[in-house]
Design a protein around this motif. Structure first.
Motif, short mmCIF file in Angstrom:
data_model
loop_
_atom_site.label_atom_id
_atom_site.label_comp_id
_atom_site.label_asym_id
_atom_site.label_seq_id
_atom_site.Cartn_x
_atom_site.Cartn_y
_atom_site.Cartn_z
N THR A 1 57.46 87.82 -45.35
CA THR A 1 57.67 87.63 -43.91
C THR A 1 57.11 88.87 -43.21
OG1 THR A 1 59.67 86.44 -44.43
CG2 THR A 1 59.42 87.14 -42.17
N VAL A 2 56.23 88.64 -42.23
CA VAL A 2 55.50 89.75 -41.61
C VAL A 2 55.73 89.75 -40.11
CG1 VAL A 2 53.25 90.86 -41.35
CG2 VAL A 2 53.68 89.43 -43.35
N LEU A 3 56.33 90.81 -39.61
CA LEU A 3 56.50 90.95 -38.16
C LEU A 3 55.20 91.52 -37.58
CD1 LEU A 3 58.57 90.85 -35.74
CD2 LEU A 3 58.80 93.31 -36.10
N ILE A 4 54.59 90.79 -36.67
CA ILE A 4 53.29 91.21 -36.11
C ILE A 4 53.45 91.49 -34.62
CG2 ILE A 4 50.86 90.59 -35.77
CD1 ILE A 4 51.15 88.76 -38.25
N TRP A 5 53.40 92.76 -34.27
CA TRP A 5 53.40 93.13 -32.84
C TRP A 5 52.06 92.76 -32.24
CZ3 TRP A 5 57.76 94.33 -30.51
CH2 TRP A 5 58.80 94.94 -31.23
N GLY A 6 52.07 92.39 -30.96
CA GLY A 6 50.81 92.06 -30.26
C GLY A 6 50.03 91.01 -30.99
N ALA A 7 50.71 89.91 -31.37
CA ALA A 7 50.10 88.94 -32.29
C ALA A 7 48.92 88.18 -31.70
CB ALA A 7 51.17 87.97 -32.78
N SER A 8 48.75 88.22 -30.38
CA SER A 8 47.57 87.55 -29.82
C SER A 8 46.53 88.58 -29.37
CB SER A 8 47.96 86.66 -28.63
OG SER A 8 48.17 87.47 -27.48
N GLY B 1 44.00 92.23 -30.12
CA GLY B 1 42.86 92.50 -31.00
C GLY B 1 43.25 92.48 -32.46
N LEU B 2 44.06 93.44 -32.88
CA LEU B 2 44.47 93.51 -34.29
C LEU B 2 45.33 92.31 -34.68
CD1 LEU B 2 45.63 97.23 -34.50
CD2 LEU B 2 43.71 96.23 -35.75
N GLY B 3 46.31 92.01 -33.80
CA GLY B 3 47.33 91.02 -34.14
C GLY B 3 46.77 89.63 -34.36
N SER B 4 45.72 89.27 -33.63
CA SER B 4 45.18 87.90 -33.76
C SER B 4 44.51 87.71 -35.12
CB SER B 4 44.21 87.59 -32.62
OG SER B 4 43.14 88.51 -32.59
N TYR B 5 44.07 88.81 -35.73
CA TYR B 5 43.50 88.72 -37.09
C TYR B 5 44.62 88.82 -38.13
CZ TYR B 5 39.16 88.71 -34.67
OH TYR B 5 38.15 88.32 -33.82
N ALA B 6 45.59 89.70 -37.88
CA ALA B 6 46.72 89.82 -38.81
C ALA B 6 47.46 88.49 -38.92
CB ALA B 6 47.67 90.93 -38.34
N THR B 7 47.62 87.81 -37.79
CA THR B 7 48.31 86.52 -37.80
C THR B 7 47.55 85.52 -38.67
OG1 THR B 7 49.22 86.91 -35.60
CG2 THR B 7 49.12 84.62 -36.31
N GLN B 8 46.23 85.49 -38.51
CA GLN B 8 45.43 84.56 -39.33
C GLN B 8 45.53 84.92 -40.81
OE1 GLN B 8 41.48 83.22 -37.73
NE2 GLN B 8 41.81 84.88 -36.28
N MET B 9 45.51 86.23 -41.10
CA MET B 9 45.58 86.65 -42.51
C MET B 9 46.94 86.31 -43.12
SD MET B 9 43.56 90.22 -42.33
CE MET B 9 41.92 90.19 -41.62
N ALA B 10 48.00 86.48 -42.34
CA ALA B 10 49.33 86.12 -42.85
C ALA B 10 49.37 84.62 -43.13
CB ALA B 10 50.40 86.52 -41.84
N LEU B 11 48.85 83.84 -42.18
CA LEU B 11 48.94 82.38 -42.34
C LEU B 11 48.12 81.89 -43.54
CD1 LEU B 11 48.79 81.33 -38.59
CD2 LEU B 11 50.67 80.86 -40.18
N ASN B 12 46.88 82.35 -43.65
CA ASN B 12 46.12 81.78 -44.76
C ASN B 12 46.33 82.54 -46.07
OD1 ASN B 12 44.30 83.87 -44.65
ND2 ASN B 12 42.71 82.71 -43.60
N GLY B 13 47.13 83.60 -46.01
CA GLY B 13 47.52 84.28 -47.25
C GLY B 13 48.88 83.80 -47.76
N GLY B 14 49.42 82.76 -47.13
CA GLY B 14 50.68 82.18 -47.61
C GLY B 14 51.90 82.96 -47.19
N ALA B 15 51.74 83.87 -46.23
CA ALA B 15 52.89 84.63 -45.74
C ALA B 15 53.47 83.92 -44.51
CB ALA B 15 52.47 86.05 -45.39
N ILE B 16 54.55 84.48 -43.98
CA ILE B 16 55.23 83.86 -42.84
C ILE B 16 55.21 84.87 -41.68
CG2 ILE B 16 57.41 82.87 -42.02
CD1 ILE B 16 58.00 82.64 -45.22
N PRO B 17 54.29 84.69 -40.72
CA PRO B 17 54.27 85.65 -39.61
C PRO B 17 55.39 85.41 -38.61
CG PRO B 17 52.55 84.00 -39.31
CD PRO B 17 53.24 83.67 -40.60
N VAL B 18 55.98 86.49 -38.15
CA VAL B 18 56.88 86.42 -36.99
C VAL B 18 56.10 87.13 -35.89
CG1 VAL B 18 59.12 87.05 -36.03
CG2 VAL B 18 58.90 86.56 -38.48
N CYS B 19 55.61 86.35 -34.93
CA CYS B 19 54.64 86.87 -33.96
C CYS B 19 55.34 87.33 -32.69
CB CYS B 19 53.64 85.78 -33.61
SG CYS B 19 52.59 85.35 -35.00
N VAL B 20 55.11 88.57 -32.30
CA VAL B 20 55.66 89.07 -31.04
C VAL B 20 54.55 89.07 -30.00
CG1 VAL B 20 56.97 90.90 -29.89
CG2 VAL B 20 57.20 90.57 -32.36
#
Ligand SMILES: NC(=O)c1ccc[n+]([C@@H]2O[C@H](COP(=O)([O-])OP(=O)(O)OC[C@H]3O[C@@H](n4cnc5c(N)ncnc54)[C@H](OP(=O)(O)O)[C@@H]3O)[C@@H](O)[C@H]2O)c1
Length: 443
Positions: A225-232, A234-253
């Motif tokens: 489970t990954v808490l992602i600040w600023g999920a939409s 610059g950084l966050g929009s890629y971290a969110t995609q990586m969490a999703l297609n890496g089988g993790a569970i993003p919690v997007c702020v």
């Protein structure tokens, strides 16, 4: 310059080797004699439209191991915000220090700084010792500049004592018609993307890859489970995609319903709108409010079915760091690469040591990590998050958008490309991913 642009637009890339490299080119720069222009102003009032200029500058001499690239498009990163507001320090200090390294690096120390740490374009010339790339190659560039004369950099190039971010700590960056890079910054341009789409991910995608996925970073695994600040952002929009297609569970702020919609459209199910929730982690400038950390943690548990987060993807810094340390799970990792809201962080150490949490740091990415991150884009596993594109003349406004957090994902800038939508070589692959590529457009 027109001949070069025309040859690229006509896809006559073989002709580029025969064309002369222009003596000068148009570039986005800050001036050394203006580095004190915002002194005394609060950060928010420092306006990049006043400090960023588009000017004709001399083409730098091409050295061994370097390449000159005709830049079709670039993008705004937060480091351009930092350079343009001369915070936390003026970048001219970096250029002066780099200029002292060797005869070859002297050229970087100029009374102006050409900024920009992303590009998509075509190689025009390569210097002595460059064998892997040739004029006519369509490329993107990552922003790690290293000298590698020291053994320290040879396990992980980010550890090179002479490690710099191109276009931030070096001159001749990507927000320009031409750019000077080291050839080991070059990577193939994904053929299904336009110039401006291809220029968008580079810096943030590579950074998110090291920070979240690489074993040099948080080494995320399936089910985390990954808490992602600023999920939409610059950084966050890629971290969110990586969490999703890496089988993790993003919690997007995020901070608005529109931003919540966009991360949901990427596939994130657990979303917190920090503005709607009204978190106030600081009672005043000096005092945090642990009750607010608890309220935030409770919200995360509500969303996850009672679980705490394995990884916190940190970058806001001072404002959020206390909360980030508090909400990480026992044994969890808080991984930081930035301090947008202030670099003197405070947290309650009892929550860290008693719960065996780890604070890790991350910074950009080595060539291999940047290459892997670019490969994910090329394979259509991660998509650019380009929301808006400006012409080079409006780079000040583009940078102000990022400074004011009025943007989504990435903001692009056209340099040699006359319009958006050019440069696609693989229409079939593009068609397959079109809706994902366009997800952030116009929001
Ligand atoms: N070390 C490195 O290699 C590296 C690489 C890239 C970037 N960075 C740094 O990382 C930071 C972020 O870069 P970026 O490209 O992602 O910028 P960005 O596009 O502006 O995104 C940052 C996001 O952070 C969120 N945010 C802003 N203020 C916040 C606050 N007070 N509390 C919580 N969230 C807040 C915003 O999202 P919401 O408003 O939706 O919450 C914003 O979209 C910058 O400081 C940048 O310099 C470092």
């Amino acid at each position: 310059m027109n001949e070069i642009r025309d040859a690229i637009l006509a896809d006559q890339l073989d002709a580029l080797a025969g064309l002369e490299v222009p003596q000068s080119y148009r570039a986005v720069l800050v001036r050394k004699d203006e580095q004190d222009m915002f002194e005394g102003l609060p950060t928010k009032e420092k306006d990049p439209r006043k400090s960023l200029h588009v000017e004709e500058v001399a083409t730098p001499e091409l050295g061994p191991g370097e390449a000159i690239v005709a830049v079709m498009a670039s993008s705004v990163n937060y480091n351009t915000v930092w350079t343009s507001i001369f915070e936390p320090v003026s970048t001219f200090g970096f250029l002066e220090r780099y200029g002292r390294v060797s005869e070859l690096t002297k050229k970087h120390d100029l009374p102006y700084h050409v900024v920009g740490s992303d590009l998509a374009g075509v190689v025009l010339r390569v210097g002595p010792g460059v064998n892997k790339w040739k004029p006519g190659d369509e490329v993107v560039a990552h922003c790690l500049s290293v000298e590698l004369e020291d053994p320290a950099g040879h396990d992980d190039t980010m550890m090179d004592p002479q490690q710099r971010i191109w276009g931030f700590e070096t001159n001749f960056g990507g927000l320009a018609e031409l750019a000077l890079v080291k050839s080991n910054q070059l990577m193939p341009k994904p053929a299904h993307l336009t110039w401006e789409e291809a220029a968008a991910p580079g810096l943030v995608n590579s950074t998110a890859y090291r920070q979240l996925v690489s074993r040099n970073g948080a080494n995320m695994k399936q089910g985390d489970t990954v808490l992602i600040w600023g999920a939409s952002g610059g950084l966050g929009s890629y971290a969110t995609q990586m969490a999703l297609n890496g089988g993790a569970i993003p919690v997007c702020v995020v901070s608005s319903p529109e931003k919540a919609d966009i991360v949901r459209s990427m596939g994130a199910e657990l979303v917190i709108d920090r503005s709607a929730e009204g978190y106030k982690f600081w009672k005043d400038e000096a005092t945090q409010d642990p009750k607010e950390w608890q309220r935030f943690g409770k919200k995360i548990r509500e969303l996850t079915g009672g679980e705490d987060v394995d990884i916190v993807f940190e970058h806001p810094g001072r404002e959020t760091f206390g909360a980030s340390v508090y909400v990480a799970k026992k044994g969890g990792t808080i991984i930081t690469c930035a301090s947008t809201t202030g670099y003197l962080h405070e947290y309650d150490n009892r929550y860290l040591w008693m719960n065996l949490k780890k604070i890790l740091s991350s910074h950009f990415a080595n060539y291999k990590e940047a290459w892997e991150a670019n490969r994910l884009i090329d394979k259509g596993l991660i998509h650019p998050t380009l929301s808006k594109v400006y012409p080079m003349e409006e780079v000040g406004q583009a940078t102000l958008d990022v400074h004011r957090n009025a943007h989504q994902g990435k903001v692009g800038v056209l340099t040699l490309a006359p319009t958006e939508g050019l440069g696609v070589k693989d229409a079939e692959k593009r068609e397959k991913h079109l809706s994902a590529i366009n997800r952030f457009r116009g929001v």
